[in-house]
Enzyme design. Structure first.
Site, PDB file in Angstrom:
ATOM      1  N   ASP A   1       8.750   0.186  56.952  1.00 45.76           N
ATOM      2  CA  ASP A   1       8.143  -0.805  56.064  1.00 45.76           C
ATOM      3  C   ASP A   1       6.768  -1.182  56.613  1.00 45.76           C
ATOM      4  O   ASP A   1       6.257  -0.531  57.528  1.00 45.76           O
ATOM      5  CB  ASP A   1       9.050  -2.024  55.878  1.00 45.76           C
ATOM      6  CG  ASP A   1       9.271  -2.811  57.172  1.00 45.76           C
ATOM      7  OD1 ASP A   1       8.620  -2.512  58.199  1.00 45.76           O
ATOM      8  OD2 ASP A   1      10.109  -3.738  57.171  1.00 45.76           O
TER       9      ASP A   1
ATOM     10  N   ARG B   1      15.493   0.275  53.541  1.00 46.55           N
ATOM     11  CA  ARG B   1      14.397   0.957  54.240  1.00 46.55           C
ATOM     12  C   ARG B   1      14.741   2.416  54.504  1.00 46.55           C
ATOM     13  O   ARG B   1      13.909   3.311  54.342  1.00 46.55           O
ATOM     14  CB  ARG B   1      14.072   0.232  55.548  1.00 46.55           C
ATOM     15  CG  ARG B   1      13.325  -1.065  55.361  1.00 46.55           C
ATOM     16  CD  ARG B   1      13.002  -1.727  56.690  1.00 46.55           C
ATOM     17  NE  ARG B   1      14.188  -2.239  57.361  1.00 46.55           N
ATOM     18  CZ  ARG B   1      14.394  -2.213  58.677  1.00 46.55           C
ATOM     19  NH1 ARG B   1      13.489  -1.668  59.473  1.00 46.55           N
ATOM     20  NH2 ARG B   1      15.478  -2.734  59.207  1.00 46.55           N
TER      21      ARG B   1
ATOM     22  N   ASP C   1      15.754  -8.942  56.250  1.00 42.80           N
ATOM     23  CA  ASP C   1      14.656  -8.692  57.179  1.00 42.80           C
ATOM     24  C   ASP C   1      13.604  -9.797  57.048  1.00 42.80           C
ATOM     25  O   ASP C   1      13.442 -10.367  55.961  1.00 42.80           O
ATOM     26  CB  ASP C   1      13.993  -7.342  56.884  1.00 42.80           C
ATOM     27  CG  ASP C   1      14.869  -6.159  57.268  1.00 42.80           C
ATOM     28  OD1 ASP C   1      15.778  -6.356  58.094  1.00 42.80           O
ATOM     29  OD2 ASP C   1      14.643  -5.059  56.728  1.00 42.80           O
TER      30      ASP C   1
ATOM     31  N   TYR D   1      18.730  -5.128  44.835  1.00 41.48           N
ATOM     32  CA  TYR D   1      17.388  -5.320  45.393  1.00 41.48           C
ATOM     33  C   TYR D   1      16.346  -4.762  44.434  1.00 41.48           C
ATOM     34  O   TYR D   1      16.601  -3.792  43.712  1.00 41.48           O
ATOM     35  CB  TYR D   1      17.229  -4.578  46.722  1.00 41.48           C
ATOM     36  CG  TYR D   1      18.136  -5.031  47.835  1.00 41.48           C
ATOM     37  CD1 TYR D   1      17.715  -5.990  48.755  1.00 41.48           C
ATOM     38  CD2 TYR D   1      19.410  -4.477  48.005  1.00 41.48           C
ATOM     39  CE1 TYR D   1      18.534  -6.387  49.803  1.00 41.48           C
ATOM     40  CE2 TYR D   1      20.241  -4.878  49.041  1.00 41.48           C
ATOM     41  CZ  TYR D   1      19.797  -5.833  49.936  1.00 41.48           C
ATOM     42  OH  TYR D   1      20.617  -6.238  50.965  1.00 41.48           O
TER      43      TYR D   1
END
Length: 288
Positions: free
Chosen positions: A80, A175, A38, A66
């Site tokens: 987000d 997310r 992203d 992550y």
């Protein structure tokens, strides 16, 4: 020019921006990223150059790690901070560490998740994020993904924040995972920061900074398919090489059925990805 570059993408640019810069700097027409990040996210991005762009499907399957900062007490339409609308708790809520630990255990293993409304998934030929911007209601298909590990790196109860490391299967939306964790805790939650630290066995520590690309010799950056793919390697004889390059299977009893193998010739040059079927290796992608 054929190979792969590991790049540390900064927040604020798209993965395609990185591809465009590599094309421009190194005068290579065939360039592609092996798994997008992203715009707000940062971290490891694998860029393929030349004929090895065709190996994308295998690299996309690699597990990813992550580190995400979760902010509790607020959510958004994008899940987000890169959002159009934010939603806050009417009353101040806080979670404790034990609650979070218990919920994280719930999400370990194979789970079902719905991608975020603002995602790059195609719906009837159009990206989901374009439909979301037009306020068009869509039902995104659920997908099964695997959460291999989760580890709390930091927890700040007074700030309603947590820093968590996740190792996940390909196709996992962090997310959506964070949004679902918030729902399970009965509190709003969003991603406030996200960095991808690992793809397969490759680490962001091996990557070159996006800002230093122009200062670095391309030959010092290029990795071979053998270095990027996590497959066992099989060296072919001259006769086996001919068969592989002609699309024919070769015999082998060294690997498990269904396993993928990197095939090299007598000169150690990568020539194909093969799949083990019974006692044979069938070439899937060949590079003469």
């Amino acid at each position: 020019m054929n190979g792969f570059i590991l790049i540390n993408k900064p927040p604020g640019i798209t993965s395609f921006d990185v591809v465009k810069k590599v094309k421009r700097l190194f005068k290579e027409k065939k360039v592609g990223h092996m798994g997008t990040l992203d715009p707000r996210a940062c971290g490891l991005l694998i860029i393929g150059l030349g004929k090895y762009v065709r190996l994308e499907e295998y690299i996309l399957r690699l597990p990813k790690t992550y580190i995400v900062e979760i902010l509790f007490g607020v959510s958004s339409d994008t899940y987000d901070r890169e959002a159009y609308s934010f939603f806050y708790e009417k009353e101040k809520k806080q979670i404790d560490l034990r609650e979070l630990e218990d919920v994280l255990k719930y999400f370990i293993g194979e789970i079902e998740q719905t991608p975020p409304p603002y995602s790059a998934i195609h719906i009837d030929g159009e990206r989901a994020y374009n439909l979301a911007r037009k306020n068009i209601s869509i039902n995104l298909p659920k997908r099964r993904v695997i959460i291999y590990e989760s580890k709390i790196l930091d927890f700040n109860k007074s700030m309603n924040k947590a820093l968590i490391e996740f190792k996940v299967s390909s196709g996992t939306y962090i997310r959506s995972l964070v949004n679902d964790i918030g729902k399970k805790l009965n509190i709003k939650a969003l991603v406030s920061f996200l960095v991808r630290t690992q793809i397969g066995h490759l680490s962001v520590n091996q990557s070159v900074s996006y800002s230093k690309l122009k200062e670095t010799e391309i030959n010092n950056l290029l990795l071979s398919p053998i270095e990027v793919l996590s497959f066992p390697v099989y060296q072919t004889s001259k006769d086996e090489e001919k068969k592989i390059l002609n699309g024919n299977s070769i015999e082998s009893r060294l690997f498990q059925d269904g396993e993928y193998v990197s095939l090299i010739n007598a000169q150690n040059r990568f020539i194909a990805v093969g799949k083990v079927i019974g006692n044979t290796i069938k070439p899937e992608k060949v590079f003469p």
